[in-house]
Design a protein around this motif. Sequence first.
Motif, short mmCIF file in Angstrom:
data_model
loop_
_atom_site.label_atom_id
_atom_site.label_comp_id
_atom_site.label_asym_id
_atom_site.label_seq_id
_atom_site.Cartn_x
_atom_site.Cartn_y
_atom_site.Cartn_z
N ARG A 37 0.84 -1.21 0.00
CA ARG A 37 0.00 0.00 0.00
C ARG A 37 0.88 1.26 0.00
O ARG A 37 0.59 2.22 -0.69
CB ARG A 37 -0.90 0.04 1.23
N SER A 50 2.05 1.75 -3.50
CA SER A 50 1.07 2.28 -4.45
C SER A 50 0.81 3.78 -4.21
O SER A 50 0.56 4.53 -5.14
CB SER A 50 -0.19 1.41 -4.44
N VAL A 86 -2.22 -6.31 -2.98
CA VAL A 86 -3.10 -5.15 -3.07
C VAL A 86 -2.88 -4.29 -4.31
O VAL A 86 -3.71 -3.44 -4.61
CB VAL A 86 -2.99 -4.23 -1.83
N GLU A 137 -10.85 -6.59 2.69
CA GLU A 137 -10.32 -5.27 3.10
C GLU A 137 -11.45 -4.47 3.73
O GLU A 137 -12.58 -4.47 3.21
CB GLU A 137 -9.80 -4.50 1.88
N THR A 143 -6.02 -0.95 5.38
CA THR A 143 -4.63 -0.80 4.96
C THR A 143 -4.35 0.59 4.35
O THR A 143 -3.21 0.93 4.10
CB THR A 143 -4.19 -1.91 3.97
N ILE A 144 -5.41 1.37 4.10
CA ILE A 144 -5.20 2.74 3.62
C ILE A 144 -5.41 3.70 4.81
O ILE A 144 -4.44 4.16 5.42
CB ILE A 144 -6.11 3.07 2.41
#
Length: 355
Positions: free
Chosen positions: A17, A20, A51, A243, A334-335
């Motif tokens: 993550r 990205s 991801v 997620e 995860t964000i």
Amino acid sequence: MKRSVAILGATGIVGQRFFSLLSEHPWFDLRLVMASERSAGKIYAESVKWVLEKPLPKKAYELTIEQIDIDTITREKIDIAFTALPADAAKEIEPELARRGIVVVSNASSMRLEPDIPLLNPEVNADHIDVIEFQRRNRGWNGAIAKVPNCTTAILTLSLKPLHDEYGIKRVVVSTMQALSGAGLTGVPSMFILDNIIPYIEGEEEKVEAESRKILGTLKQGVIELNNSIAVSASCHRVMVLEGHSMAVFVELEKKPRDIEEIINVMETFKDNKIKGLGLPTAPEKPVVVRREVDRPQPRLDRLEGNGMSVVVGRIREDKVMNGIKYFALGHNTIRGAAGTGVLIAELLVKKDLA
Ligand code: 11C
């Protein structure tokens, strides 16, 4: 000027993550991706499965994974190290990086509760960043360490902040439904929980209870004091969702809201005063989004709200037992709960001339 950045623990779910979010970031130049000896020497694109969207960012084909090494990070003149390391490794590596002048933005749970280490959920407590001045003085560091909260805690406290500002919070009871990605469960291992719920996540409840009181605490005389007037009780559970962490939240308030419409307005107009106007690229337009449909939020439909940085709240209703309200909240673990908040913290550090 762009800051040179590295990711440590770059191949895990949170590391991916980070990749990205950083590979095409306007303020950061991703120069190093580091992981354990096992992945070292491979092109980044060959080691990631979970991801990252396809097609992968161009950088994924350009960067080779290096073994984690403090001297390499120093030699490459990295300004900011984003770490997604296990807590034990982080405990050794992060202070040494900070001592050598590198600013560490860490998702690891080690040191989160130390009083001179900011535990930042920027819309909630960006002002705690000022503790870095004391941290540097106390520890003799030229760099610094800033911590990303536990994922459940980040999502929960963002939903609580508008309520706390408006009504004052006395007590919070939260029951969570947490996604597989929070446990790093990919592929076959995740199938162990098909048709199932695991009613225990090691250390999670303690983290939620303590970290929430730190994030809602205050910076006084060079340390962050826990908010001891808020009691938090958490029960945490793993469910078969890929997620997005969901939670049922029950809140006792000091002041009685006029009605549910007023609460919706308070949440939806929460203006993240602490970072407003700073122009941080990763900040969502609306930190808290309220859904009025009775069957929302849902992970698959709502986790990418605000590019995964908003918390989505629904089913807000009165709770007579708590003398307050109850609601359902969802956030991308995860964000918003990890890498996204880490990047937001780094943007804040840059804006405040601390990195
Ligand atoms: C989970 N919350 O979903 C955990 C993962 O404190 O950073 C993240 C643990 C942490 O199992």
